[in-house]
Design a protein around this motif. Structure first.
Motif, PDB file in Angstrom:
ATOM      1  N   GLY A 188      29.060  -7.753  63.315  1.00  0.00           N
ATOM      2  CA  GLY A 188      28.721  -9.043  63.886  1.00  0.00           C
ATOM      3  C   GLY A 188      28.529  -8.967  65.385  1.00  0.00           C
ATOM      4  N   PHE A 189      27.722  -9.854  65.911  1.00  0.00           N
ATOM      5  CA  PHE A 189      27.462  -9.911  67.348  1.00  0.00           C
ATOM      6  C   PHE A 189      28.702 -10.431  68.071  1.00  0.00           C
ATOM      7  N   VAL A 190      29.041  -9.800  69.195  1.00  0.00           N
ATOM      8  CA  VAL A 190      30.211 -10.176  69.988  1.00  0.00           C
ATOM      9  C   VAL A 190      29.754 -10.813  71.290  1.00  0.00           C
ATOM     10  N   ASP A 191      30.265 -11.986  71.594  1.00  0.00           N
ATOM     11  CA  ASP A 191      29.943 -12.687  72.842  1.00  0.00           C
ATOM     12  C   ASP A 191      30.874 -12.162  73.927  1.00  0.00           C
ATOM     13  N   PHE A 192      30.466 -11.050  74.552  1.00  0.00           N
ATOM     14  CA  PHE A 192      31.365 -10.396  75.504  1.00  0.00           C
ATOM     15  C   PHE A 192      30.929 -10.649  76.938  1.00  0.00           C
ATOM     16  N   ASP A 193      31.903 -10.547  77.825  1.00  0.00           N
ATOM     17  CA  ASP A 193      31.648 -10.693  79.258  1.00  0.00           C
ATOM     18  C   ASP A 193      31.205  -9.362  79.856  1.00  0.00           C
ATOM     19  N   CYS A 194      31.839  -8.265  79.415  1.00  0.00           N
ATOM     20  CA  CYS A 194      31.464  -6.940  79.890  1.00  0.00           C
ATOM     21  C   CYS A 194      31.979  -5.889  78.916  1.00  0.00           C
ATOM     22  N   GLU A 195      31.421  -4.696  79.042  1.00  0.00           N
ATOM     23  CA  GLU A 195      31.866  -3.562  78.227  1.00  0.00           C
ATOM     24  C   GLU A 195      32.796  -2.702  79.072  1.00  0.00           C
ATOM     25  N   VAL A 196      33.931  -2.356  78.498  1.00  0.00           N
ATOM     26  CA  VAL A 196      34.932  -1.578  79.217  1.00  0.00           C
ATOM     27  C   VAL A 196      35.370  -0.417  78.338  1.00  0.00           C
ATOM     28  N   SER A 197      36.063   0.525  78.947  1.00  0.00           N
ATOM     29  CA  SER A 197      36.639   1.616  78.166  1.00  0.00           C
ATOM     30  C   SER A 197      37.919   2.098  78.815  1.00  0.00           C
ATOM     31  N   VAL A 198      38.759   2.688  77.974  1.00  0.00           N
ATOM     32  CA  VAL A 198      39.998   3.311  78.422  1.00  0.00           C
ATOM     33  C   VAL A 198      40.067   4.689  77.775  1.00  0.00           C
ATOM     34  N   ILE A 199      40.361   5.684  78.576  1.00  0.00           N
ATOM     35  CA  ILE A 199      40.651   7.019  78.058  1.00  0.00           C
ATOM     36  C   ILE A 199      42.148   7.227  78.166  1.00  0.00           C
ATOM     37  N   THR A 200      42.765   7.527  77.047  1.00  0.00           N
ATOM     38  CA  THR A 200      44.202   7.755  77.040  1.00  0.00           C
ATOM     39  C   THR A 200      44.482   9.141  76.496  1.00  0.00           C
ATOM     40  N   ALA A 201      45.594   9.712  76.915  1.00  0.00           N
ATOM     41  CA  ALA A 201      45.964  11.066  76.503  1.00  0.00           C
ATOM     42  C   ALA A 201      47.299  11.035  75.786  1.00  0.00           C
ATOM     43  N   ARG A 202      47.427  11.920  74.825  1.00  0.00           N
ATOM     44  CA  ARG A 202      48.710  12.103  74.123  1.00  0.00           C
ATOM     45  C   ARG A 202      48.973  13.599  74.030  1.00  0.00           C
ATOM     46  N   SER A 203      50.091  14.013  74.624  1.00  0.00           N
ATOM     47  CA  SER A 203      50.413  15.424  74.684  1.00  0.00           C
ATOM     48  C   SER A 203      51.016  15.902  73.371  1.00  0.00           C
ATOM     49  N   ALA A 204      51.046  17.218  73.204  1.00  0.00           N
ATOM     50  CA  ALA A 204      51.656  17.808  72.018  1.00  0.00           C
ATOM     51  C   ALA A 204      53.126  17.436  71.909  1.00  0.00           C
ATOM     52  N   ASN A 205      53.763  17.073  73.036  1.00  0.00           N
ATOM     53  CA  ASN A 205      55.169  16.651  72.969  1.00  0.00           C
ATOM     54  C   ASN A 205      55.324  15.145  72.768  1.00  0.00           C
ATOM     55  N   GLY A 206      54.197  14.423  72.584  1.00  0.00           N
ATOM     56  CA  GLY A 206      54.265  13.004  72.254  1.00  0.00           C
ATOM     57  C   GLY A 206      54.130  12.050  73.405  1.00  0.00           C
ATOM     58  N   THR A 207      54.044  12.539  74.643  1.00  0.00           N
ATOM     59  CA  THR A 207      53.877  11.654  75.786  1.00  0.00           C
ATOM     60  C   THR A 207      52.475  11.047  75.776  1.00  0.00           C
TER      61      THR A 207
END
Length: 360
Positions: A188-207
């Motif tokens: 479905g079409f989304v009535d958005f104000d802007c497109e954003v992104s987040v890059i997140t990291a998860r380490s082998a130790n769970g952090t």
């Protein structure tokens, strides 16, 4: 946001990191790894790929088990730079060497329907969607979701490929025909104000640790500019970061997860898609962040402490497509600009040849 689980023995510098895929993301990952004292081995079918300029390279098919066995034998850990590696290749490698991220996360990220269902099951909002397998399911989906909407192939679409916008007056049957009558998803079409992104990291130790939210501009469905940080209300930015952290935890993913989202006019944040790898919208971090996304990937897959994601200076990253790289001398002359070229042999329209990051 950061959480910690049971520690895992780190993979120390001097070890070999295997990278599935030899494009620009593999190239920049290898550069970051070498700076940290690691060796890298690229597995990519194409001779002379961008990553092969900076690391050792096996030119072989991902489906060739003899090639995969040789690759695994040479590596201490394996990661990937794009999603279109066969899941069976990762399953084969997982029996021989740590693979981060693994086949579970890749399987979900390769399929838009599995991806949407997984996110919704994890309590993460998306646009309304429906699976399309035939003309009747397409008709039923349009009746429920409405038009305008977007019809996309379930697999192998990127940079606007494999999708058709349905507008009033569109012929849905022809749109599905144009996409090859393959399994699709209607969104479905989304009535958005802007497109954003987040890059997140998860380490082998769970952090888990996220980079700040950035705002993205697209041209012809291809990322054009990224602004870091995004100019958003604090509550919206926090919601986006929390969504990214929730998604990477739900996937039990070791490595990086890029989460593309819509910041909607009603204040909500909805996920568009995820990618279990470095992402174009994180390239600014090389020049403007305490830790680049590529160094963070190395830290994550090797079980090292994750680096600070503090922004040192606001930045704007611009993709250089096709012949835009011909202006390389002008970019180098800009006092606040950093130019990154990918070493691709041929400039084609719409092809990502490099990027320039301007510090503010």
């Amino acid at each position: 946001m950061a959480t910690t689980k049971t520690n895992t023995a780190p993979i120390a510098p001097g070890a070999c990191i295997g990278i599935l895929g030899g494009g620009q993301l593999g190239r920049m990952t290898a550069i970051a790894a070498v700076e940290m004292g690691y060796r890298c081995l690229i597995l990519e079918p194409q001779e002379g790929c961008p990553a092969s300029h900076v690391a050792d390279h096996i030119a072989g098919a991902y489906e060739d088990e003899a090639v995969l066995a040789r690759f695994a034998e040479a590596c201490d850990v394996v990661t990937l730079e794009f999603e279109n590696v066969p899941v069976d290749a990762l399953k084969f490698l997982e029996e021989r060497v740590p693979v981060r991220p693994g086949s579970h996360a890749l399987k979900i990220a390769q399929d838009r329907i599995l991806e949407k269902q997984f996110l919704n099951d994890a309590g993460i909002g998306t646009a309304p969607w429906a699976e399309i397998t035939d003309e009747q399911s397409l008709k039923d989906a349009i009746d429920r979701i409405g038009i305008p909407s977007v019809l996309k192939t379930a697999r192998f679409g990127y940079d606007g490929k494999g999708q058709v916008m349905l507008k009033p007056g569109s012929d849905p049957s022809k749109a599905w025909e144009d996409l090859g009558r393959v399994r699709c998803i209607l969104e479905g079409f989304v009535d958005f104000d802007c497109e954003v992104s987040v890059i997140t990291a998860r380490s082998a130790n769970g952090t888990v640790k996220a980079f700040p939210v950035v705002m993205n501009e697209h041209r012809d469905h291809i990322l054009y500019k990224t602004h870091a940080p995004a100019d958003l209300p604090t509550s919206t930015a926090k919601a986006a970061e929390d969504i990214a952290d929730k998604a990477i935890e739900a996937l039990d993913l070791t490595g990086l997860l890029a989460v593309e989202m819509f910041a909607c006019r009603d204040g909500s944040v909805l996920v568009n898609e995820v990618a279990p790898r470095p992402h174009n919208s994180g390239h600014w971090s090389i020049d403007a962040c305490m830790t680049s996304q590529f160094q963070q990937l190395v830290r994550a897959v090797c079980g090292l402490p994750l680096g600070s994601t503090e922004i040192l200076r606001p930045a704007e990253m611009t993709n250089l497509l096709g012949n835009e790289i011909d202006d390389w001398a002008a970019f180098l002359a800009e006092p606040n600009a950093q130019l990154h070229l990918y070493g691709k042999a041929e400039a084609k329209p719409g092809r990502k040849m490099g990027h320039v990051t301007r510090l503010k």
